[in-house]
Design an enzyme around this catalytic site. Structure first.
Site, mmCIF file in Angstrom:
data_model
loop_
_atom_site.group_PDB
_atom_site.id
_atom_site.type_symbol
_atom_site.label_atom_id
_atom_site.label_comp_id
_atom_site.label_asym_id
_atom_site.label_seq_id
_atom_site.Cartn_x
_atom_site.Cartn_y
_atom_site.Cartn_z
ATOM 1 N N HIS A 123 -10.341 -5.338 -3.228
ATOM 2 C CA HIS A 123 -8.993 -5.507 -2.665
ATOM 3 C C HIS A 123 -9.095 -5.907 -1.211
ATOM 4 C CE1 HIS A 123 -10.171 -1.247 -2.423
ATOM 5 N NE2 HIS A 123 -9.518 -1.174 -1.270
ATOM 6 N N ASN A 177 -12.931 -3.058 2.602
ATOM 7 C CA ASN A 177 -13.960 -2.034 2.779
ATOM 8 C C ASN A 177 -14.915 -2.075 1.585
ATOM 9 O OD1 ASN A 177 -12.697 -1.035 5.171
ATOM 10 N ND2 ASN A 177 -11.202 0.042 3.898
ATOM 11 N N ASP A 232 0.849 -1.197 0.000
ATOM 12 C CA ASP A 232 0.000 0.000 0.000
ATOM 13 C C ASP A 232 0.885 1.249 0.000
ATOM 14 O OD1 ASP A 232 -3.227 0.477 0.973
ATOM 15 O OD2 ASP A 232 -1.857 2.188 1.091
ATOM 16 N N GLN A 265 -14.195 2.625 1.537
ATOM 17 C CA GLN A 265 -13.633 2.188 0.249
ATOM 18 C C GLN A 265 -13.343 3.406 -0.621
ATOM 19 O OE1 GLN A 265 -16.063 -0.493 -2.127
ATOM 20 N NE2 GLN A 265 -14.343 -0.975 -3.490
ATOM 21 N N SER A 266 -12.082 3.537 -1.027
ATOM 22 C CA SER A 266 -11.712 4.675 -1.877
ATOM 23 C C SER A 266 -11.369 4.242 -3.301
ATOM 24 C CB SER A 266 -10.531 5.442 -1.265
ATOM 25 O OG SER A 266 -9.405 4.603 -1.136
HETATM 26 P P1 AMP Z 1 -9.641 1.470 0.366
HETATM 27 O O1 AMP Z 1 -9.571 2.887 0.907
HETATM 28 O O2 AMP Z 1 -10.085 0.430 1.348
HETATM 29 O O3 AMP Z 1 -10.438 1.444 -0.919
HETATM 30 O O4 AMP Z 1 -8.155 1.061 0.013
HETATM 31 C C1 AMP Z 1 -7.483 1.595 -1.084
HETATM 32 C C2 AMP Z 1 -6.023 1.582 -0.730
HETATM 33 O O5 AMP Z 1 -5.284 1.783 -1.903
HETATM 34 C C3 AMP Z 1 -5.599 2.685 0.254
HETATM 35 O O6 AMP Z 1 -5.060 2.107 1.431
HETATM 36 C C4 AMP Z 1 -4.554 3.477 -0.538
HETATM 37 O O7 AMP Z 1 -3.484 3.930 0.267
HETATM 38 C C5 AMP Z 1 -4.106 2.464 -1.564
HETATM 39 N N1 AMP Z 1 -3.563 3.020 -2.789
HETATM 40 C C6 AMP Z 1 -4.073 4.035 -3.528
HETATM 41 N N2 AMP Z 1 -3.292 4.244 -4.619
HETATM 42 C C7 AMP Z 1 -2.282 3.340 -4.554
HETATM 43 C C8 AMP Z 1 -1.146 3.055 -5.372
HETATM 44 N N3 AMP Z 1 -0.880 3.738 -6.510
HETATM 45 N N4 AMP Z 1 -0.294 2.068 -4.993
HETATM 46 C C9 AMP Z 1 -0.537 1.386 -3.855
HETATM 47 N N5 AMP Z 1 -1.595 1.586 -3.051
HETATM 48 C C10 AMP Z 1 -2.448 2.559 -3.386
#
Ligand code: AMP
Ligand code: ZN
Length: 112
Positions: A98, A85, A30, A92-93
């Site tokens: 994942h 999430n 991450d 979830q972002s």
């Molecule tokens: P979520 O917020 O549960 O959807 O998790 C998305 C995750 O993706 C977050 O923990 C971010 O830090 C991670 N993330 C976003 N962009 C990248 C990237 N380019 N490489 C690795 N992780 C990322």
């Protein structure tokens, strides 16, 4: 999906720090770690979230959990948390399924 961040990582259009890769899934660290060890495991096929898992695509989820069990052992982790999430309210972002794998610090329960 052409405008999906994680599909772009799978396609190699955006770099990632890989932990593991096979024909079905990719694991990478991450970019904003929330624990000393924090990596994500994603299916290569675009699935929006756990909410889109069904009889046609569930096998990849079982495979991902097998990969998590194997890779955590390889990394010497005997205690860790797996989180997914679903939806904005849950945090979830990135709308590509994942599983977060977090380890290396004390964790609280319930999660915030
Ligand atoms: P979520 O917020 O549960 O959807 O998790 C998305 C995750 O993706 C977050 O923990 C971010 O830090 C991670 N993330 C976003 N962009 C990248 C990237 N380019 N490489 C690795 N992780 C990322
Ligand atoms: Zn995607």
């Amino acid at each position: 999906m052409s405008d999906c961040l994680f599909c772009k990582i799978i396609a190699g259009e955006i770099p990632s720090n890989k932990v593991y890769e096979d024909e079905l899934c990719l694991a990478f660290y991450d970019i904003d770690p929330q624990a000393p060890t924090h990596f994500l495991v994603i299916p290569k096929a675009h699935i929006g979230s756990v909410a889109e898992v069904d009889g046609d695509n569930a096998a990849v989820v079982a495979h991902i959990f097998e990969v998590i069990a194997r890779q955590t052992k390889k990394l010497g982790l005997d205690s860790y948390r797996v989180v997914s999430n679903i939806g904005v309210q849950a945090g979830q972002s990135v709308p590509h399924l994942h599983f977060h794998v977090l380890a290396g610090r004390d964790m609280t329960w319930p999660p915030g």
